[in-house]
Design a protein around this motif. Structure first.
Motif, PDB file in Angstrom:
ATOM      1  N   LEU A 216       0.815  -1.217   0.000  1.00  0.00           N
ATOM      2  CA  LEU A 216       0.000   0.000   0.000  1.00  0.00           C
ATOM      3  C   LEU A 216       0.850   1.270   0.000  1.00  0.00           C
ATOM      4  N   ARG A 217       2.066   1.190   0.529  1.00  0.00           N
ATOM      5  CA  ARG A 217       2.899   2.401   0.543  1.00  0.00           C
ATOM      6  C   ARG A 217       3.200   2.893  -0.872  1.00  0.00           C
ATOM      7  N   SER A 218       3.127   1.959  -1.843  1.00  0.00           N
ATOM      8  CA  SER A 218       3.330   2.358  -3.237  1.00  0.00           C
ATOM      9  C   SER A 218       2.037   2.826  -3.880  1.00  0.00           C
ATOM     10  N   ASP A 226       5.226  11.312   2.421  1.00  0.00           N
ATOM     11  CA  ASP A 226       6.163  10.186   2.443  1.00  0.00           C
ATOM     12  C   ASP A 226       6.546   9.757   3.853  1.00  0.00           C
ATOM     13  N   GLU A 227       6.760  10.719   4.733  1.00  0.00           N
ATOM     14  CA  GLU A 227       7.214  10.363   6.080  1.00  0.00           C
ATOM     15  C   GLU A 227       6.168   9.565   6.865  1.00  0.00           C
ATOM     16  N   GLU A 228       4.899   9.753   6.504  1.00  0.00           N
ATOM     17  CA  GLU A 228       3.832   9.032   7.204  1.00  0.00           C
ATOM     18  C   GLU A 228       3.751   7.566   6.766  1.00  0.00           C
ATOM     19  N   LEU A 229       4.256   7.278   5.569  1.00  0.00           N
ATOM     20  CA  LEU A 229       4.160   5.918   5.038  1.00  0.00           C
ATOM     21  C   LEU A 229       4.997   4.928   5.833  1.00  0.00           C
ATOM     22  N   LYS A 230       5.922   5.418   6.621  1.00  0.00           N
ATOM     23  CA  LYS A 230       6.802   4.537   7.397  1.00  0.00           C
ATOM     24  C   LYS A 230       6.292   4.318   8.817  1.00  0.00           C
ATOM     25  N   GLN A 231       5.266   5.063   9.182  1.00  0.00           N
ATOM     26  CA  GLN A 231       4.835   5.073  10.580  1.00  0.00           C
ATOM     27  C   GLN A 231       3.942   3.886  10.959  1.00  0.00           C
ATOM     28  N   ASP A 232       3.096   3.446  10.059  1.00  0.00           N
ATOM     29  CA  ASP A 232       2.086   2.429  10.395  1.00  0.00           C
ATOM     30  C   ASP A 232       2.312   1.168   9.569  1.00  0.00           C
ATOM     31  N   PRO A 233       2.296  -0.011  10.226  1.00  0.00           N
ATOM     32  CA  PRO A 233       2.533  -1.272   9.501  1.00  0.00           C
ATOM     33  C   PRO A 233       1.493  -1.584   8.430  1.00  0.00           C
ATOM     34  N   PHE A 235       0.779   0.063   5.939  1.00  0.00           N
ATOM     35  CA  PHE A 235       1.298   0.442   4.622  1.00  0.00           C
ATOM     36  C   PHE A 235       2.230  -0.621   4.029  1.00  0.00           C
ATOM     37  N   SER A 236       2.615  -1.595   4.862  1.00  0.00           N
ATOM     38  CA  SER A 236       3.457  -2.694   4.374  1.00  0.00           C
ATOM     39  C   SER A 236       2.623  -3.875   3.881  1.00  0.00           C
ATOM     40  N   LYS A 237       1.298  -3.732   3.938  1.00  0.00           N
ATOM     41  CA  LYS A 237       0.410  -4.811   3.488  1.00  0.00           C
ATOM     42  C   LYS A 237      -0.019  -4.588   2.044  1.00  0.00           C
ATOM     43  N   ARG A 238      -0.494  -5.668   1.439  1.00  0.00           N
ATOM     44  CA  ARG A 238      -1.078  -5.572   0.107  1.00  0.00           C
ATOM     45  C   ARG A 238      -2.600  -5.455   0.263  1.00  0.00           C
ATOM     46  N   PRO A 239      -3.289  -4.908  -0.733  1.00  0.00           N
ATOM     47  CA  PRO A 239      -4.715  -4.623  -0.552  1.00  0.00           C
ATOM     48  C   PRO A 239      -5.566  -5.845  -0.226  1.00  0.00           C
ATOM     49  N   GLU A 240      -5.220  -7.013  -0.794  1.00  0.00           N
ATOM     50  CA  GLU A 240      -6.069  -8.185  -0.528  1.00  0.00           C
ATOM     51  C   GLU A 240      -5.956  -8.686   0.912  1.00  0.00           C
ATOM     52  N   LEU A 242      -6.420  -6.640   3.458  1.00  0.00           N
ATOM     53  CA  LEU A 242      -7.207  -5.723   4.276  1.00  0.00           C
ATOM     54  C   LEU A 242      -8.698  -6.030   4.231  1.00  0.00           C
ATOM     55  N   SER A 243      -9.308  -6.087   5.398  1.00  0.00           N
ATOM     56  CA  SER A 243     -10.764  -6.222   5.493  1.00  0.00           C
ATOM     57  C   SER A 243     -11.414  -4.863   5.279  1.00  0.00           C
ATOM     58  N   VAL A 244     -12.740  -4.850   5.257  1.00  0.00           N
ATOM     59  CA  VAL A 244     -13.460  -3.575   5.170  1.00  0.00           C
ATOM     60  C   VAL A 244     -13.055  -2.666   6.318  1.00  0.00           C
ATOM     61  N   ASN A 245     -12.993  -3.213   7.545  1.00  0.00           N
ATOM     62  CA  ASN A 245     -12.614  -2.407   8.712  1.00  0.00           C
ATOM     63  C   ASN A 245     -11.199  -1.853   8.578  1.00  0.00           C
ATOM     64  N   ASP A 246     -10.296  -2.663   7.996  1.00  0.00           N
ATOM     65  CA  ASP A 246      -8.919  -2.199   7.781  1.00  0.00           C
ATOM     66  C   ASP A 246      -8.893  -1.023   6.811  1.00  0.00           C
ATOM     67  N   PHE A 247      -9.682  -1.121   5.743  1.00  0.00           N
ATOM     68  CA  PHE A 247      -9.734  -0.025   4.771  1.00  0.00           C
ATOM     69  C   PHE A 247     -10.349   1.232   5.402  1.00  0.00           C
ATOM     70  N   GLU A 248     -11.304   1.038   6.296  1.00  0.00           N
ATOM     71  CA  GLU A 248     -11.865   2.191   7.012  1.00  0.00           C
ATOM     72  C   GLU A 248     -10.789   2.846   7.881  1.00  0.00           C
ATOM     73  N   ARG A 249     -10.013   2.022   8.576  1.00  0.00           N
ATOM     74  CA  ARG A 249      -8.935   2.560   9.432  1.00  0.00           C
ATOM     75  C   ARG A 249      -7.889   3.277   8.588  1.00  0.00           C
ATOM     76  N   LEU A 250      -7.550   2.679   7.435  1.00  0.00           N
ATOM     77  CA  LEU A 250      -6.603   3.312   6.516  1.00  0.00           C
ATOM     78  C   LEU A 250      -7.114   4.682   6.073  1.00  0.00           C
ATOM     79  N   THR A 251      -8.402   4.734   5.768  1.00  0.00           N
ATOM     80  CA  THR A 251      -9.011   5.988   5.321  1.00  0.00           C
ATOM     81  C   THR A 251      -8.928   7.047   6.417  1.00  0.00           C
TER      82      THR A 251
END
Length: 258
Positions: A216-218, A226-233, A235-240, A242-251
């Protein structure tokens, strides 16, 4: 009137097995609705059983004029409830003021568009039972972690509970398709609005899956510094992943940084 000729450009494959037709119709629970809209009835193999149900009124929408003529001859009890329209272009509020369910043997070539239309009217459509290409049906019903999980899976699962009901083989259609079909049922969940900015949610889901092999960082870097992309794990995941709740948290996370 003779049978309707299946038209390739409309993706028509007419179901011929009445037992399967009844099984599909019986899968529709239709709780709390007085109207059911059948999309693409063709020669009415589902319509016949829908009209036997006394707890709701059935309306059908069909783009093929030959099918419309056939339905008018063979199902006169439908009267003015045969809509000769393109479902994808309809303003459904002109026909239904309250809640209604949707059912159909959906043409393979527009099944995804049908479900985007359902999302648009999700507050009026508490239930959908549809037959579509097996691979697509499985994709919509599957959860995170699957290779087939995608954009429409997330969008629909945000607002509906989805069940894969059963598989239908090629030999019960005329003409037979080249792939198997699957029947799924969607039932509206309790989510009225997402717990985040919905517009941004939809943008992030699309951005993620448009580059589904990347982290997701890409894929979402245009939405956040850019500096925020390193803060939360996350961003190291791929979209598949993430659950709906994960996408809500990302948003929410991205919204808080913008």
């Amino acid at each position: 009137m003779t049978n309707v000729r299946a038209k390739k450009n409309l993706g028509q494959h007419f179901l011929t097995d009445k037992n399967i037709a009844l099984k599909i119709v019986d899968s529709l629970q239709a709780e709390g609705v007085n109207h059911v809209l059948e999309v693409g009835p063709g020669m009415g193999v589902l319509t016949r059983f829908l009209l036997q149900k006394e707890n709701y009124k059935t309306t059908v929408v069909e783009i093929d004029r030959e099918s419309v003529a056939y339905l008018k001859v063979h199902f006169p009890q439908l009267e003015d409830r045969i809509l000769s329209r393109d479902f994808l272009r309809m303003n459904l509020n002109e026909y239904f003021s309250g809640p209604f369910a949707i059912i159909g043997n959906f043409p393979y070539n527009i099944s995804s568009q049908i479900f985007f239309k359902v999302l648009e009217y999700r507050d009026q459509i508490p239930e959908v039972v549809g037959m579509l290409q097996k691979e697509v049906a499985e994709r919509l019903a599957t959860g995170p972690g699957s290779k087939t999980y995608g954009i429409l899976s997330v969008f629909l699962q945000a607002f509906y509970d989805i069940e894969y009901l059963f598989t239908v083989h090629e030999n019960v259609f005329n003409p037979p398709p080249k792939v198997k079909s699957g029947v799924i049922r969607l039932r509206r969940n309790q989510t009225k609005t997402l717990n985040c900015n919905e517009k941004l949610f939809f943008q992030l889901v699309k951005a993620g899956f448009n580059q589904r092999r990347k982290m997701l960082r890409s894929s979402v870097k245009s939405f956040i510094r850019d500096e925020e992309l390193k803060q939360d794990p996350i961003f190291s995941k791929r979209p598949e992943q993430l659950s709906v709740n994960d996408f809500e948290r990302l948003t929410r996370l991205i919204e808080s940084q913008s």
